[in-house]
Design an enzyme around this catalytic site. Structure first.
Site, mmCIF file in Angstrom:
data_model
loop_
_atom_site.group_PDB
_atom_site.id
_atom_site.type_symbol
_atom_site.label_atom_id
_atom_site.label_comp_id
_atom_site.label_asym_id
_atom_site.label_seq_id
_atom_site.Cartn_x
_atom_site.Cartn_y
_atom_site.Cartn_z
ATOM 1 N N HIS B 7 0.867 -1.175 0.000
ATOM 2 C CA HIS B 7 0.000 0.000 0.000
ATOM 3 C C HIS B 7 0.903 1.224 0.000
ATOM 4 O O HIS B 7 1.846 1.293 0.786
ATOM 5 C CB HIS B 7 -0.904 -0.010 1.240
ATOM 6 N N THR B 19 -5.773 5.985 4.092
ATOM 7 C CA THR B 19 -6.580 5.442 3.002
ATOM 8 C C THR B 19 -6.340 6.136 1.664
ATOM 9 O O THR B 19 -6.000 7.316 1.604
ATOM 10 C CB THR B 19 -8.089 5.522 3.338
ATOM 11 N N ARG B 51 -1.965 1.005 -7.157
ATOM 12 C CA ARG B 51 -1.145 0.991 -5.941
ATOM 13 C C ARG B 51 0.295 0.565 -6.191
ATOM 14 O O ARG B 51 1.227 1.144 -5.627
ATOM 15 C CB ARG B 51 -1.769 0.060 -4.896
ATOM 16 N N HIS B 118 0.913 -4.936 2.478
ATOM 17 C CA HIS B 118 -0.502 -4.794 2.769
ATOM 18 C C HIS B 118 -1.341 -6.033 2.505
ATOM 19 O O HIS B 118 -2.152 -6.422 3.323
ATOM 20 C CB HIS B 118 -1.023 -3.620 1.943
ATOM 21 N N GLU B 152 -9.013 -13.307 2.925
ATOM 22 C CA GLU B 152 -7.646 -13.045 2.468
ATOM 23 C C GLU B 152 -6.795 -14.309 2.398
ATOM 24 O O GLU B 152 -5.827 -14.371 1.644
ATOM 25 C CB GLU B 152 -6.965 -12.004 3.361
ATOM 26 N N ARG B 163 -4.058 -6.040 -7.570
ATOM 27 C CA ARG B 163 -5.329 -5.904 -6.878
ATOM 28 C C ARG B 163 -5.675 -4.439 -6.751
ATOM 29 O O ARG B 163 -4.826 -3.619 -6.471
ATOM 30 C CB ARG B 163 -5.198 -6.529 -5.491
ATOM 31 N N SER B 168 -11.050 -6.250 -1.283
ATOM 32 C CA SER B 168 -11.215 -7.193 -0.176
ATOM 33 C C SER B 168 -12.703 -7.405 0.097
ATOM 34 O O SER B 168 -13.109 -8.461 0.572
ATOM 35 C CB SER B 168 -10.519 -6.667 1.070
ATOM 36 N N LEU B 169 -13.523 -6.398 -0.235
ATOM 37 C CA LEU B 169 -14.969 -6.547 -0.036
ATOM 38 C C LEU B 169 -15.528 -7.629 -0.953
ATOM 39 O O LEU B 169 -16.455 -8.351 -0.600
ATOM 40 C CB LEU B 169 -15.684 -5.219 -0.297
#
Lengths: 237, 362
Positions: B7, B19, B51, B118, B152, B163, B168-169
């Site tokens: 991240h 964030t 990212r 991350h 995860e 990604r 992750s949702l």
């Protein structure tokens, strides 16, 4: 500011597997310059004595697992700056809950109260295609309520909760109760108020305000409890 | 297992995440001369590039001496041009984190940030139903009866080698639900044929605990964990180098060997966190080995895995070699063995066209 330094601690120790009774341990630890929070020091202490037991996880004030009594006041180790604490830094478990070991307490009673207020949205309309939307104004009502991380700092600093942990919901649970009472999408207002209409569950709060004083997220459970009491009065007249 | 997301914006020194939303609201990354350096790396998307791209750009700035602070070891995330009202309203949590962990009020001064490890794109291979799949008899995705994974730890292979934020949702809400429904359906069907548990099923776990209890003249859990962390950071970080990866494999095997002799002083049977940490270290070592061995073997750059020896040319855009490396790595703990399986680029809906492979540009 922070540099290499030695910090003195007095820590509540109790391992039921080994100790007849709890005792206070005097211990010191040398910290590196990068160690800023109390949790950093606890991790260094554990490297020195691996039997020192405490909960921790996110190290950023989100999981709420490293709540403890720090120099007499409840707080999160990961959000407490070491250099602001007078020494020896005295660490004890959160007051009022059974101690499992060292500063780890049994949170069963705390979560029992939390679950008793049904901490979830109750809406019996058929699920819509998309999200149940709120206006920005309605959403604003939830600010200062939804941020609670259930660390239990508030409830375990509350004399009313110490006296009646089985009957009084406590500040954390009541904050969560108001979070759903204030939610325009929730349809269980009557049931929620009925559930709290009792000499103990809600009305044991005497606005002592220890909860406000200790909340690591700067929330105000007393204010939320006042609003529930308002709702109770309003529906009675 | 070689693909790890860094991240871009962890608070320097603390690692706590700031964030993506901060850049979404208009936050700008700056180097020591105050330059908005992302304009050079991603002229179109700038600070909102993917990212991995932002993380590599930041590390390049730091490596080339344009980092900030006395150690020149971070860059700055600047939102001082946003109105205080907007920051208080849109990013209150971020302001709190910044004040807590960087000692900086982002309304007044920029936040010191560095890329921080991350998310792992890999994991236990599953299909979209949450069933764990293994290669068997020429079919690379045969479900293991009664074995499910979601979240995860799982790899349903929607992320590929990279990604996007918030994915992750997808892992949790879509595949979590799907896995739950599959478990119920499988058990209610009565069709599930499970092998009986062998009598000695618990022996492996008990042996791990017995080893820890009786270990003498061993090594400290903390020392081994720190060694592992340093080895991974140095040899399998944001940028990867052929010689460093090779050396990394040897080093992580040495660390893994030491991990077999960890010792704890606390033998209490009550809430023993020393024991938990020792057992967790064993698990971390497995993941570290899988990462290093898979990364060393993949002789190309793809997604979050970027090697210095992968050439950017027409046949291998950004160093990505689709001819030889468009495939998943499978790592097996026994003997550190690697296997590969094909990548499914075909959407499940017949009316959705697959997205053609192309060079990534921002």
């Amino acid at each position: 500011m922070s540099s290499k330094r030695t910090v003195q601690f007095k820590i509540y120790r109790y391992d039921p597997d080994r100790d007849d009774k709890p005792y206070m341990q005097d211990i010191s630890v040398e910290l590196e310059e990068s160690d800023k929070k109390l949790l950093d020091a606890l991790v260094r202490l554990k490297a020195k004595d691996d039997s020192l037991s405490f909960r921790r996880s996110c190290r950023e004030g989100v999981c709420g697992s490293d709540a403890m009594n720090i120099n007499g006041k409840n707080g999160l180790a990961c959000l407490t700056s070491i250099d602001e604490l007078p020494q020896p830094i005295t660490l004890r478990p959160l007051p009022g809950l059974p101690v499992i070991r060292d500063v780890i307490v049994d949170m069963t009673q705390f979560f029992k109260q939390y679950h008793s207020i049904k901490p979830y949205l109750v809406n019996n309309d058929p699920a819509p295609e998309r999200e149940r939307l709120q206006s920005p104004e309605d959403r604003e009502e939830l600010n200062g309520l939804y941020e609670c991380i259930l660390c239990a700092c508030c409830s375990t600093s509350c004399p009313s909760f110490w006296w009646n942990p089985d009957k009084f919901v406590g500040p954390a649970g009541l904050l969560a109760a108001y979070r759903f009472l204030a939610d325009t999408r929730d349809q269980a207002t009557t049931e929620r108020l009925d559930n709290l209409e009792d000499p103990y569950r809600l009305f044991r709060c005497h606005s002592i305000m220890n909860c406000v004083d200790v909340c690591p997220k700067n929330l105000n459970p007393t204010k939320a409890i006042g609003k529930i009491k308002d709702m109770m009065v309003r529906r009675a007249v | 297992m070689e693909f790890w997301q860094f991240h871009p914006t962890g608070v320097a020194g603390a690692g706590v995440l700031i964030t993506e939303g901060v850049r979404g609201e208009g936050g700008i990354l700056r180097n020591s001369s105050g330059e908005r350096f992302m304009e050079r790396y991603a002229p179109n998307l700038k600070d909102l590039a993917s990212r991995d791209v932002v993380s590599r750009s930041m590390v390049t700035e730091i490596n080339e001496g344009r980092g900030c602070g006395t150690e020149k070891d971070h860059v700055l995330l600047d939102i001082t041009h946003l109105s205080p009202e907007n920051i208080m309203k849109r990013l209150p949590g971020i302001r709190e984190i910044s004040i807590q962990f960087a000692g900086v009020d982002p309304i007044k001064a920029p936040i010191p940030v560095v890329p921080t490890c991350h998310y792992q794109m890999g994991g236990i291979p599953t299909n979209y139903k949450g069933q764990v799949v293994v290669p068997k008899d020429g079919n690379s995705n045969v479900p293991v009866p009664g074995f499910y994974a979601a979240g995860e730890c799982a790899c349903a292979s929607v992320h590929g080698a990279n990604r996007l934020g918030t994915n992750s949702l997808l892992d949790l809400l879509v595949f979590g639900k799907s896995a739950g429904e599959t478990v119920v359906a499988d058990f209610e069907s009565g069709q599930l044929t499970l092998k009986p548990l062998p009598d000695d099923a618990a022996d492996v776990s008990l042996a791990r605990i017995a080893r820890l209890e009786s270990q003498t003249n061993g090594v400290e859990v903390n020392d081994v964990r720190l060694d592992m962390q340093r080895t991974m950071q140095k040899h399998a970080g944001v940028f990867r180098f052929a010689d460093m990866l090779k050396e990394g494999v040897t080093k992580i095997m040495e660390v893994a060997e030491r991990a077999k002799y960890t010792q704890i002083k606390d033998k209490s049977k009550v809430w023993n966190t020393a024991r938990t940490e020792a057992l967790e270290l064993d698990n971390l070592i497995e993941v570290a080995k899988a990462t290093m061995v898979s990364a060393e073997a993949r002789k190309e750059s793809r997604g979050a895995h970027v090697r210095d020896d992968a050439i950017d040319c027409a046949e291998t855009p950004n160093g990505r070699d689709d001819k030889n490396w468009l495939k998943h790595t499978l790592w097996f703990s026994e003997g550190n063995r690697l296997d590969y399986k094909p990548v499914n680029l075909q959407p499940m809906s017949a009316d959705v066209e697959p997205i053609a492979l192309a060079k990534r540009t921002y």
